[in-house]
Design an enzyme around this catalytic site. Sequence first.
Site, mmCIF file in Angstrom:
data_model
loop_
_atom_site.group_PDB
_atom_site.id
_atom_site.type_symbol
_atom_site.label_atom_id
_atom_site.label_comp_id
_atom_site.label_asym_id
_atom_site.label_seq_id
_atom_site.Cartn_x
_atom_site.Cartn_y
_atom_site.Cartn_z
ATOM 1 N N TYR A 108 0.746 -1.185 -0.047
ATOM 2 C CA TYR A 108 -0.009 0.015 -0.151
ATOM 3 C C TYR A 108 0.912 1.321 0.028
ATOM 4 C CZ TYR A 108 -4.232 -3.007 1.012
ATOM 5 O OH TYR A 108 -5.234 -3.735 1.130
ATOM 6 N N LYS A 141 3.820 -15.019 2.017
ATOM 7 C CA LYS A 141 3.674 -15.721 0.719
ATOM 8 C C LYS A 141 5.160 -15.965 0.220
ATOM 9 C CE LYS A 141 1.070 -17.475 -2.868
ATOM 10 N NZ LYS A 141 0.298 -18.497 -2.355
ATOM 11 N N ASP A 185 -2.616 -17.561 1.859
ATOM 12 C CA ASP A 185 -3.927 -18.452 1.223
ATOM 13 C C ASP A 185 -4.379 -19.463 2.069
ATOM 14 O OD1 ASP A 185 -1.400 -19.495 0.482
ATOM 15 O OD2 ASP A 185 -1.921 -20.147 -1.404
ATOM 16 N N ASP A 198 -4.938 -6.434 6.077
ATOM 17 C CA ASP A 198 -6.155 -5.791 5.754
ATOM 18 C C ASP A 198 -7.035 -6.745 5.407
ATOM 19 O OD1 ASP A 198 -7.981 -3.889 5.189
ATOM 20 O OD2 ASP A 198 -7.093 -3.181 3.084
ATOM 21 N N ASP A 258 -10.358 -8.118 8.152
ATOM 22 C CA ASP A 258 -11.668 -8.097 7.557
ATOM 23 C C ASP A 258 -12.590 -9.552 7.529
ATOM 24 O OD1 ASP A 258 -11.872 -5.325 7.548
ATOM 25 O OD2 ASP A 258 -12.692 -5.263 5.675
#
Length: 369
Positions: free
Chosen positions: A144, A201, A234, A258, A262
Amino acid sequence: MSTTYNICLLPGDGIGPEIIAEGVKVLNAVGAKYDTTFTYTEALIGGCAIDATGNPLPQETLDAAQASDAVLLAAVGGPKWDSTDSSKPRPEQGLLGIRKALGLYTNLRPVQIFEALADASTLKPEVVAGTDVMIVRELTGGLYFGERHRYYNEEGAGTDGAPGQRAVDTLVYSEYEVERIARQAFEIARKRNNKVTSVDKANVLDTSRMWREVVHRIGAEEYPDVELNDMLVDNTAMQLVNWPKQFDVIVTENMFGDILSDEASMISGSLGMLASASLGDGVALYEPSHGSAPDIAGLGIANPLAQILSVEMMLRYSFGMGEAADDIKRAVTKVLDEGWRTGDIKQATTPAEKLVGTTRMGDLVVAAL
Ligand code: NAD
């Protein structure tokens, strides 16, 4: 002698002033019990600050926040300030601005289940029961905050395909940024169940491979008492809804955090119950995860529990008052076990006399304290 803490209060917009008043009520009750004095400096942020000064984050507010021991924020925003004109100030600029100014590089999102509300989740009660996860998200680096640009590719050379637009985002982390977020996660794990899951990852990304190395180095050198394991992002997304109880502290990159926080917030099923904290190396900021709920502002029916639970986090992480924080959690649990509900967490079985408004809910928590 009594300890004194000064708290910068930022009620903001919508239901903000209503719910923050309940947070203050609970703080004062805790102060009386633990011989601690809380003093308050109130300041403007968001839409109300735009109305009063033209600026969503006036310098006065920043000064008050920086001079405080901790910041308690409610929520900002509302339709009054929505605009597609990018030159107009927006309430959220106040939020982003204060996070940046205070150097808040860690975002904490707890996901805990209050047994009395277990049926609010879309997951099976036996899956969610007993869940208590803390997601530690890196907040000021990663994808970001990397360089981004768009360009037009005339040639479409080689495997690059046809001519047309290209867009580039970059994911950058420095070793230092990973070290400091890793330390935050290990410190928090020590205050909880001593287990950190570092999510990355690493099978694809170089930043993730460095992330993993650095987290393991810090763990081995400074926190050998804390259990550490790695999980690919994942798989983590699957495991969170498959068996959330396996996690204690999850630490991860900005965008992964993020998305996962959520996803995890829905395990509890009730937005009005979720608190959050943003920490740096100085003054920290505590707020509910929900917004300013303009649709119910001024009606006295907003759920103040997320705000009250953000006070719980403030006591724990800014003031080292773990026992007082546990008291708040127990008080909220008791009130819910007794069947008291605000409209947003009302169940089919909730009798009319147990349906309460914002102020009454705050009073019930104080009484349970
Ligand atoms: P929202 O979280 O404000 O509301 C979503 C729904 O949940 C609404 O129906 C609302 O009534 C309900 N709700 C939320 N909190 C509640 C509570 N404590 N008690 C009872 N019901 C509650 O999200 P939204 O409607 O998408 O956004 C409204 C405004 O809030 C927008 O201007 C948005 O930009 C802003 N916002 C601010 C923050 C923040 O300050 N951190 C976060 C999200 C959204």
